[in-house]
Design an enzyme around this catalytic site. Structure first.
Site, PDB file in Angstrom:
ATOM      1  N   LYS A 134       0.855  -1.185   0.000  1.00 48.16           N
ATOM      2  CA  LYS A 134       0.000   0.000   0.000  1.00 48.16           C
ATOM      3  C   LYS A 134       0.888   1.230   0.000  1.00 48.16           C
ATOM      4  O   LYS A 134       1.940   1.245   0.662  1.00 48.16           O
ATOM      5  CB  LYS A 134      -0.872   0.007   1.265  1.00 48.16           C
ATOM      6  CG  LYS A 134      -2.144   0.764   1.110  1.00 48.16           C
ATOM      7  CD  LYS A 134      -3.206  -0.078   0.421  1.00 48.16           C
ATOM      8  CE  LYS A 134      -4.448   0.701   0.084  1.00 48.16           C
ATOM      9  NZ  LYS A 134      -5.483  -0.109  -0.546  1.00 48.16           N
TER      10      LYS A 134
ATOM     11  N   GLY B 155     -23.453   3.624  -6.194  1.00 49.16           N
ATOM     12  CA  GLY B 155     -22.394   4.310  -6.923  1.00 49.16           C
ATOM     13  C   GLY B 155     -21.888   3.458  -8.074  1.00 49.16           C
ATOM     14  O   GLY B 155     -22.650   2.708  -8.699  1.00 49.16           O
ATOM     15  N   HIS B 156     -20.596   3.534  -8.337  1.00 50.37           N
ATOM     16  CA  HIS B 156     -20.021   2.822  -9.478  1.00 50.37           C
ATOM     17  C   HIS B 156     -20.303   1.322  -9.417  1.00 50.37           C
ATOM     18  O   HIS B 156     -20.715   0.719 -10.400  1.00 50.37           O
ATOM     19  CB  HIS B 156     -18.509   3.051  -9.531  1.00 50.37           C
ATOM     20  CG  HIS B 156     -18.151   4.451  -9.910  1.00 50.37           C
ATOM     21  ND1 HIS B 156     -17.978   5.451  -8.990  1.00 50.37           N
ATOM     22  CD2 HIS B 156     -17.960   5.008 -11.116  1.00 50.37           C
ATOM     23  CE1 HIS B 156     -17.692   6.578  -9.618  1.00 50.37           C
ATOM     24  NE2 HIS B 156     -17.676   6.337 -10.912  1.00 50.37           N
ATOM     25  N   VAL B 157     -20.091   0.714  -8.253  1.00 45.84           N
ATOM     26  CA  VAL B 157     -20.290  -0.735  -8.149  1.00 45.84           C
ATOM     27  C   VAL B 157     -21.767  -1.053  -7.948  1.00 45.84           C
ATOM     28  O   VAL B 157     -22.325  -1.925  -8.627  1.00 45.84           O
ATOM     29  CB  VAL B 157     -19.462  -1.332  -6.983  1.00 45.84           C
ATOM     30  CG1 VAL B 157     -19.698  -2.833  -6.886  1.00 45.84           C
ATOM     31  CG2 VAL B 157     -17.980  -1.043  -7.156  1.00 45.84           C
TER      32      VAL B 157
END
Ligand code: NAD
Length: 352
Positions: free
Chosen positions: A78, A176-178
């Site tokens: 990360k 949203g997007h998903v």
């Protein structure tokens, strides 16, 4: 610092500083036993540098688990880039970050995360090839939705012994997007949808397109449904919400759905089957990682569909061993990483 790394199970931690652009970044690598570490780069304000380091340390292990259970030849890492106070040149920052990533020679492949966009990845690509989520690979969200859809199908087969979603009631939190892409697939499969979002325009779109029933954002926990699919925020499965759920399955894309580990046990005690978030939401990661490796679209989708098989395996093992699914998933991921690490050391011994 070394103690913190040890607790987070990291192998290495890198600090990058570029005075000309003001780039200050940290790359935390949890494991490269299965291949190059992959994971997003956050670009947000931090009140203190220590908070940025803690964020990177905290999130790297989860990426290793996610990549391992997705069957990808990657470890987890990360990155965190501290957003400067005041004005800054975003392009120069991203280029500097790209050079920093490049110096690691492929130990870490960066990706999008909170505060970074596809356009940032395109700039990073001018300085390194160790970057995914560029505009060439496109929005990962529909691929995440495909994985969640396959995960829901696997959970329904396991828990409800039904091989079709037709007629089932599925509640979705977050469109949203998903969430919207998932709603489209579920509608197509004949499911009845109950939806909630704090954005009323997104709710209206789902009513118009899929004949969904809408409820207020806070009421989504109370509706009767076969499946509850959290696709908005993290930590929404907690001591307050779990007793309210009236569903048999929780399966959605949101990251870090369990507020604390114990919440996985709370779901199990209520007889609710939980599809661990980092397993069911790996479709986007599979897409960008395999795109980066040059794998074609059909093979990428086939790999995403394997999320259903992985979950079936975890559900079956959890039932057999009388444990919570999230716990079985963690153990399985740790075993895969351990096996890869011992393969690596065996190879090093042979080469010595
Ligand atoms: P998004 O920002 O496009 O959508 C999130 C939606 O949740 C928004 O419509 C927002 O209005 C809604 N929302 C926020 N608070 C809410 C509340 N209290 N009640 C109901 N709705 C609320 O995000 P996304 O890309 O669709 O991702 C959704 C979740 O899935 C996030 O947790 C994300 O970390 C996770 N995830 C996404 C991907 C991906 O490929 N996009 C991959 C893995 C995990």
């Amino acid at each position: 610092m070394l103690k913190q790394m040890e607790n987070a199970g990291l192998t290495d931690l890198h600090f990058g500083l570029d005075p000309a652009s003001g780039m200050k970044a940290i790359i935390a690598i949890h494991s490269t036993a299965r291949g190059a570490a992959i994971g997003g780069c956050r670009f947000i304000h931090y009140a203190r540098e220590q908070e940025a380091i803690t964020d990177a340390l905290r999130l790297a292990r989860g990426m290793s688990y996610k990549a391992a259970l997705a069957g990808l030849p990657h470890g987890g890492g990360k990155a965190v880039m501290i957003e400067p106070e005041g004005d800054y040149d975003r392009t120069a920052l991203m280029q500097a970050f790209g050079r920093f990533v490049d110096q690691l020679g492929g130990r870490y492949i960066t990706a999008m995360d909170s505060g970074t966009e596809v356009s940032d990845m395109d700039i990073i690509e001018t300085a390194t090839r160790y970057v995914s989520c560029t505009s060439a690979s496109g929005d990962p969200s529909p691929h995440t939705a495909l994985g969640v859809f396959e995960g829901i199908r696997a959970a329904v087969l396991h828990r409800l012994e039904r091989d079709s979603l037709a007629g089932l009631v599925i509640s979705i939190q977050g469109l949203g997007h998903v969430g919207h892409a998932l709603a489209a697939m579920l509608h197509e499969a004949g499911a009845k949808l109950i939806v909630a979002d704090i954005d009323s325009a997104r709710v209206q779109t789902c009513i118009n397109q899929f004949g969904a029933r809408a409820v207020a954002a806070d009421e989504i926990y109370d509706v009767e449904a076969d499946v509850f699919s959290p696709c908005g925020l993290g930590a929404i499965l907690n001591a307050e919400t779990i007793p309210r759920l009236k569903c048999s399955i929780v399966a959605g894309s949101a990251n870090n759905q369990l507020a604390v580990d114990e919440d996985g046990n709370r779901l199990r005690a209520r007889g609710i089957l939980y599809a661990p978030d980092y397993v069911i939401n790996a479709g986007g990661l599979i897409h960008v990682a395999l795109h980066h490796a040059g794998v074609d679209g059909d093979r990428r989708d086939a790999k995403i569909r394997e999320i259903g098989d992985t979950l079936t395996h975890l559900f079956t093992e959890a039932k057999r061993s009388n444990q919570s699914v999230h716990h079985v998933a963690d153990l399985h991921a740790e075993a895969l990483l351990k096996a890869a690490a011992s393969d690596d050391s065996a190879q090093e011994c042979r080469h010595a």
